[in-house]
Design a protein around this motif. Structure first.
Motif, PDB file in Angstrom:
ATOM      1  N   TYR A  72       4.876   1.965  12.237  1.00 37.26           N
ATOM      2  CA  TYR A  72       6.131   2.110  12.965  1.00 37.26           C
ATOM      3  C   TYR A  72       7.091   2.855  12.040  1.00 37.26           C
ATOM      4  CZ  TYR A  72       3.952  -1.684  15.559  1.00 37.26           C
ATOM      5  OH  TYR A  72       3.068  -2.446  16.286  1.00 37.26           O
ATOM      6  N   VAL A  73       7.822   3.819  12.576  1.00 36.76           N
ATOM      7  CA  VAL A  73       8.725   4.623  11.746  1.00 36.76           C
ATOM      8  C   VAL A  73      10.064   4.768  12.463  1.00 36.76           C
ATOM      9  CG1 VAL A  73       9.076   6.830  10.578  1.00 36.76           C
ATOM     10  CG2 VAL A  73       6.747   5.936  10.838  1.00 36.76           C
ATOM     11  N   SER A  74      11.149   4.553  11.719  1.00 36.54           N
ATOM     12  CA  SER A  74      12.480   4.727  12.290  1.00 36.54           C
ATOM     13  C   SER A  74      13.394   5.394  11.256  1.00 36.54           C
ATOM     14  CB  SER A  74      13.056   3.376  12.729  1.00 36.54           C
ATOM     15  OG  SER A  74      14.278   3.555  13.422  1.00 36.54           O
ATOM     16  N   PHE A  75      14.541   5.839  11.707  1.00 34.72           N
ATOM     17  CA  PHE A  75      15.441   6.640  10.878  1.00 34.72           C
ATOM     18  C   PHE A  75      16.884   6.200  11.065  1.00 34.72           C
ATOM     19  CE2 PHE A  75      11.788   9.171  12.036  1.00 34.72           C
ATOM     20  CZ  PHE A  75      11.459   9.895  10.906  1.00 34.72           C
ATOM     21  N   PRO A 109      19.948  17.608  11.023  1.00 30.99           N
ATOM     22  CA  PRO A 109      18.703  17.165  11.645  1.00 30.99           C
ATOM     23  C   PRO A 109      18.930  16.446  12.971  1.00 30.99           C
ATOM     24  CG  PRO A 109      19.226  15.784   9.765  1.00 30.99           C
ATOM     25  CD  PRO A 109      20.250  16.877   9.788  1.00 30.99           C
ATOM     26  N   PHE A 110      18.131  16.817  13.985  1.00 24.49           N
ATOM     27  CA  PHE A 110      18.214  16.141  15.280  1.00 24.49           C
ATOM     28  C   PHE A 110      16.867  15.575  15.724  1.00 24.49           C
ATOM     29  CE2 PHE A 110      17.431  20.634  16.246  1.00 24.49           C
ATOM     30  CZ  PHE A 110      16.383  20.573  17.164  1.00 24.49           C
ATOM     31  N   ALA A 111      15.783  15.953  15.055  1.00 26.89           N
ATOM     32  CA  ALA A 111      14.455  15.416  15.391  1.00 26.89           C
ATOM     33  C   ALA A 111      13.570  15.491  14.164  1.00 26.89           C
ATOM     34  CB  ALA A 111      13.834  16.197  16.548  1.00 26.89           C
ATOM     35  N   LEU A 139      16.519  11.692  16.447  1.00 30.23           N
ATOM     36  CA  LEU A 139      17.293  11.175  15.328  1.00 30.23           C
ATOM     37  C   LEU A 139      18.746  10.908  15.732  1.00 30.23           C
ATOM     38  CD1 LEU A 139      16.025  13.537  12.476  1.00 30.23           C
ATOM     39  CD2 LEU A 139      15.192  11.254  13.089  1.00 30.23           C
ATOM     40  N   PRO A 140      19.483  10.103  14.911  1.00 26.14           N
ATOM     41  CA  PRO A 140      20.898   9.886  15.187  1.00 26.14           C
ATOM     42  C   PRO A 140      21.690  11.187  15.031  1.00 26.14           C
ATOM     43  CG  PRO A 140      20.126   8.514  13.330  1.00 26.14           C
ATOM     44  CD  PRO A 140      19.012   9.420  13.731  1.00 26.14           C
ATOM     45  N   PRO A 141      22.900  11.243  15.644  1.00 23.97           N
ATOM     46  CA  PRO A 141      23.612  10.144  16.299  1.00 23.97           C
ATOM     47  C   PRO A 141      22.976   9.765  17.631  1.00 23.97           C
ATOM     48  CG  PRO A 141      24.843  12.188  16.517  1.00 23.97           C
ATOM     49  CD  PRO A 141      23.685  12.492  15.640  1.00 23.97           C
ATOM     50  N   GLY A 142      23.204   8.534  18.033  1.00 29.24           N
ATOM     51  CA  GLY A 142      22.539   7.999  19.215  1.00 29.24           C
ATOM     52  C   GLY A 142      21.276   7.266  18.806  1.00 29.24           C
ATOM     53  N   ALA A 143      20.579   6.716  19.785  1.00 29.87           N
ATOM     54  CA  ALA A 143      19.391   5.914  19.521  1.00 29.87           C
ATOM     55  C   ALA A 143      18.258   6.745  18.942  1.00 29.87           C
ATOM     56  CB  ALA A 143      18.939   5.235  20.813  1.00 29.87           C
ATOM     57  N   VAL A 144      17.399   6.076  18.166  1.00 19.72           N
ATOM     58  CA  VAL A 144      16.228   6.691  17.539  1.00 19.72           C
ATOM     59  C   VAL A 144      14.982   6.177  18.251  1.00 19.72           C
ATOM     60  CG1 VAL A 144      14.907   6.902  15.397  1.00 19.72           C
ATOM     61  CG2 VAL A 144      17.416   6.817  15.320  1.00 19.72           C
ATOM     62  N   ASP A 167      13.080  20.750  20.303  1.00 17.59           N
ATOM     63  CA  ASP A 167      14.193  21.668  20.546  1.00 17.59           C
ATOM     64  C   ASP A 167      14.732  21.581  21.963  1.00 17.59           C
ATOM     65  OD1 ASP A 167      13.573  22.363  17.976  1.00 17.59           O
ATOM     66  OD2 ASP A 167      12.890  24.392  18.449  1.00 17.59           O
ATOM     67  N   ARG A 168      13.851  21.358  22.916  1.00 18.68           N
ATOM     68  CA  ARG A 168      14.280  21.356  24.318  1.00 18.68           C
ATOM     69  C   ARG A 168      14.782  20.001  24.797  1.00 18.68           C
ATOM     70  NH1 ARG A 168      10.295  25.241  27.877  1.00 18.68           N
ATOM     71  NH2 ARG A 168      10.662  27.139  26.676  1.00 18.68           N
ATOM     72  N   HIS A 169      14.346  18.925  24.146  1.00 16.01           N
ATOM     73  CA  HIS A 169      14.619  17.613  24.727  1.00 16.01           C
ATOM     74  C   HIS A 169      15.326  16.599  23.835  1.00 16.01           C
ATOM     75  CE1 HIS A 169      12.224  18.794  28.198  1.00 16.01           C
ATOM     76  NE2 HIS A 169      11.313  19.241  27.357  1.00 16.01           N
ATOM     77  N   ALA A 170      15.242  16.737  22.506  1.00 14.73           N
ATOM     78  CA  ALA A 170      15.701  15.660  21.621  1.00 14.73           C
ATOM     79  C   ALA A 170      17.168  15.291  21.827  1.00 14.73           C
ATOM     80  CB  ALA A 170      15.464  16.034  20.158  1.00 14.73           C
ATOM     81  N   ARG A 171      18.043  16.270  21.915  1.00 13.87           N
ATOM     82  CA  ARG A 171      19.467  15.963  21.937  1.00 13.87           C
ATOM     83  C   ARG A 171      19.940  15.356  23.252  1.00 13.87           C
ATOM     84  NH1 ARG A 171      20.126  21.744  19.623  1.00 13.87           N
ATOM     85  NH2 ARG A 171      18.066  21.702  20.576  1.00 13.87           N
ATOM     86  N   ASP A 172      19.184  15.567  24.326  1.00 15.83           N
ATOM     87  CA  ASP A 172      19.557  14.987  25.617  1.00 15.83           C
ATOM     88  C   ASP A 172      18.663  13.814  26.023  1.00 15.83           C
ATOM     89  OD1 ASP A 172      21.645  16.732  26.011  1.00 15.83           O
ATOM     90  OD2 ASP A 172      20.424  18.215  27.054  1.00 15.83           O
ATOM     91  N   PHE A 173      17.696  13.450  25.169  1.00 19.62           N
ATOM     92  CA  PHE A 173      16.738  12.404  25.506  1.00 19.62           C
ATOM     93  C   PHE A 173      17.417  11.046  25.439  1.00 19.62           C
ATOM     94  CE2 PHE A 173      13.121   9.581  24.822  1.00 19.62           C
ATOM     95  CZ  PHE A 173      12.181  10.100  25.702  1.00 19.62           C
ATOM     96  N   SER A 174      17.207  10.227  26.458  1.00 25.45           N
ATOM     97  CA  SER A 174      17.797   8.890  26.517  1.00 25.45           C
ATOM     98  C   SER A 174      16.717   7.845  26.239  1.00 25.45           C
ATOM     99  CB  SER A 174      18.420   8.654  27.901  1.00 25.45           C
ATOM    100  OG  SER A 174      18.973   7.365  27.971  1.00 25.45           O
TER     101      SER A 174
END
Length: 197
Positions: A72-75, A109-111, A139-144, A167-174
């Motif tokens: 398991y990996v988190s940031f 960094p975003f992903a 990656l943060p900000p927001g949930a990881v 690139d296409r999904h990380a920043r808008d992924f919920s």
């Protein structure tokens, strides 16, 4: 239980995401060896291998946990409280050593993309672990959380596919609402990306 979305190329850019050229998207790479680079806290149960605290790109906190032959990996500063702490791959897997690719927008960094070792069905009769899966993590900000997967054995362009997911999904992924994406081919007879071990 999260479901997994499987997409074939081409993908449509998610609404609200500016074209990559306008955002100065790039990559940075850091090597990680938990036995050398991280602080280990041993587990207390038989199948609990403990956890590791590490530093990633620009000092970003990383948390890695392992048990029952899975990783398991988190940031982030609250890594242990993020949804990623409960996410792994169904087959036996690990990421004790390797390279983390950090996707950056204007230097931030975003992903993260990591190549996990995954035990294939064909590996179950021996000790070899030959499967490889790219795990794309928001990656943060927001949930990881995990936002996508690529079978690195089945796709010679696996890194490019993983970058496309990021690139296409990380920043808008919920996290917890959106379905993780599987891009590209899957090794016949394998189900690396099932959400249940």
């Amino acid at each position: 239980m999260n479901r997994i979305a499987r997409y074939s190329l081409p993908l449509v850019v998610a609404s609200g995401v500016a074209p990559a050229a306008a955002q100065d998207i790039s990559s940075a790479y850091t090597k990680l060896d938990v036995r050398r680079d991280c602080t280990h806290r041993p587990g207390k149960a038989v199948e609990d291998y403990g956890d590791w605290r590490c530093k990633g790109y620009t000092g970003m906190s990383m948390w890695l946990g392992a048990g029952d032959q899975r990783m398991y990996v988190s940031f982030g500063s609250k890594a242990k409280d993020e949804p990623a702490v409960g996410q792994t791959l169904a087959p036996f897997n690990d990421f004790y050593k390797g390279v983390v690719e950090w996707r950056l927008a204007n230097g931030k960094p975003f992903a993260a993309i990591m190549r996990w070792n995954v035990k294939r069905a064909a590996d179950m009769e021996n000790r070899e672990v030959r499967g490889r899966a790219l795990v794309v993590t928001r990656l943060p900000p927001g949930a990881v959380c995990h936002l996508g997967y690529v079978d690195a054995l089945a796709n010679p362009n696996a890194n490019e596919l993983a970058r496309e997911i990021a690139d296409r999904h990380a920043r808008d992924f919920s996290c917890g609402k959106d379905t993780p994406i599987v891009l590209g081919k899957i090794t016949p007879g394998e189900d690396f990306f099932s959400t249940k071990p």
